[in-house]
Design a protein around this motif. Sequence first.
Motif, PDB file in Angstrom:
ATOM      1  N   PHE A 132       0.825  -1.215   0.000  1.00  0.00           N
ATOM      2  CA  PHE A 132       0.000   0.000   0.000  1.00  0.00           C
ATOM      3  C   PHE A 132       0.856   1.261   0.000  1.00  0.00           C
ATOM      4  O   PHE A 132       0.578   2.215  -0.715  1.00  0.00           O
ATOM      5  N   ARG A 194      -5.164  -2.580  -4.899  1.00  0.00           N
ATOM      6  CA  ARG A 194      -5.109  -1.130  -4.684  1.00  0.00           C
ATOM      7  C   ARG A 194      -5.272  -0.332  -5.974  1.00  0.00           C
ATOM      8  O   ARG A 194      -5.505   0.869  -5.935  1.00  0.00           O
ATOM      9  N   ASP A 209      -6.635   6.063   5.481  1.00  0.00           N
ATOM     10  CA  ASP A 209      -5.919   4.883   5.000  1.00  0.00           C
ATOM     11  C   ASP A 209      -6.226   3.625   5.804  1.00  0.00           C
ATOM     12  O   ASP A 209      -6.432   2.556   5.243  1.00  0.00           O
ATOM     13  N   ILE A 213      -7.608   0.175   4.299  1.00  0.00           N
ATOM     14  CA  ILE A 213      -6.926  -1.110   4.424  1.00  0.00           C
ATOM     15  C   ILE A 213      -7.822  -2.140   5.108  1.00  0.00           C
ATOM     16  O   ILE A 213      -7.987  -3.259   4.619  1.00  0.00           O
TER      17      ILE A 213
END
Lengths: 305, 325
Positions: A132, A194, A209, A213
């Motif tokens: 990521f 992603r 974020d 995730i």
Amino acid sequence: MNGKVTEWHVDTNPPIQLLAQEPKQVESQAYWILVWKRLSKNITAMGGLVILLLFIGGVVFASYIAPYPIDQMKFEDRLLAPSATHLLGTDDFGRDIFSRILHGGQISLMMGLISVTLATVVGITLGVIAGFYRKLDMFIMQVMDILMSFPALLLAIVIIAVLGAGLTNAMIAVAIAAIPSYVRVVRSAVLSIREKEYIEAVQALGIRDYKIISRHIIPNILSPIIVMTTLLFGESILSAAALSFLGLGAQPPAPEWGAMVFVGRTFLSQAWWMSLFPGLAIMLVVLAFNMLGDGLRDALDPKQN
Amino acid sequence: MSEWLLEVEDLKTYFSSQKSFFGHNSGSIKAVDGVSFQLKKGETLGIVGESGCGKSTTGRSILRLIKPTSGSIKFEGVEVTGLSQGELRKLRKRMQLVFQDPYASLNPRMSVYSILEEALSVRNQNTNRMERREQVLELLQLVGLNPNQADKYPHEFSGGQRQRIGIARALAVQPSLIIADEPVSALDVSIQAQILNLLKDLQESLDLTFIFISHDLSVIRHFSDRIAVMYLGGIVEISRKDQLFSKPYHPYSQALMSAVLKLDPTKKSERIILHGDVPNPSNPPRGCTFHPRCSHCMEICKTERPKAIEVEPGHFVSCYLYKQP
């Protein structure tokens, strides 16, 4: 051209659905039911599952099933061949091997469980970070590449050489040796997810974020994680047994499978059963995990959807 | 405050294609190379161009989903390019994106309800569950979906319905600007019309401003007030829709317009066929980017890049064929 285009049917009930042979009534919670259905058709995987359940059942209820206490020594019964009284024979101290295998399984399976859990947590964390946040990717992956350049067992031995022999350190060593392959699988799965538009969409919404995730990436990479975990389970049990065999894991009075193989090795010419049966136990469990893992991979493969 | 909702000035977005060992760029793809335009509130700007000309990158750069290399983007008078992550998060409630592929733009593991609820949670954190539920159902009704379907998962919907969900998600934060990146090109023609009508209705009722990106001239024509024609990372012509379709100036726009099917088959019009391929954006031609394929190419076109000229009020063309009137 500013006028509206005439609508000729209502979108909520498109006629296309009438053409489909089977209306899709599958709910997504039913996704796992679907996976289970597919898995249950796979004979190999089900075989693996049955073997595992038998082993786990036997190991968990070892104190009820085992016909003899693990440390009951009978000098007159030493090195008895497999018979009705001692199913898998006795060892050099006259202890019942069948009972010891059941109890030893607690150590072996526990070692597998703990080291896999450890590897999973660390592996997913590092893999997600590498996939990521691309800035950390290079650093993490280079460390993983260095770890991967050693054979897993050798790496585990090196780690034990540093930490010292013993059950806990063996589990840590096995976990560390398993982490790199985990990170690789997770990272590549994250990389493919992603770039999906739905990730871009939630980024455009301004979602943080950690939420992206945990809510969007992890649920979509579960399939490779499940497969990886199952396969690693077998591998970890094997590594743990190998370490014990080398005297670096569980120490001999403990009925660990690898340690039992090691002890039986000296009596191989008189009592082949001392090494064979613990060895078979290791083989069966690892094989069962691999069979189940392969089946899971097929069942979870999105191409079959 | 200026009269413009959005002002884009000389926007450039380059992607580095190779990074050398010591970190300096040894080559870059000029996806967007000097784009400028303004947008009024309530207006729809169509961006049209062939694939790879930087339409989508322009849209994503405005949203800062891709970091622009240089240039200025002013949204409601606020410079967007230098904003920090925190400020960007606030800004993103004002601008949203509708995606091309309704099959890739919804998380397959989340129910429609949780997809929309998540989007709503960005707008106001303090609402309780009942209020949220109410809002989600309202959103579904707004985009013409049955609220009973809220607990279903994306794969249970058709492409058109999924696109409606995507639109609902974008509307959840109550944006004033929506960038629609080819919102109908993945849909059946019959569904396209419904989605376009939905967007039009929403624009009227919610006072939305649109940037509508498409390669489909008829869709663009139906939907936009003004149209920008892009070629290889730059806008070659921008004008009101009727002006552009009645009298395109730039040779590229002329070729593009000649490809539109005419309603009257007896009216013969010359079809302009372009030769050659679009040049590689990592190494665009010097001067006017269109000159290798242009039939009116002059010497100056090969060396210098033309500036935008206002040939008619509100009609800008970047071409040396025309002089400032």
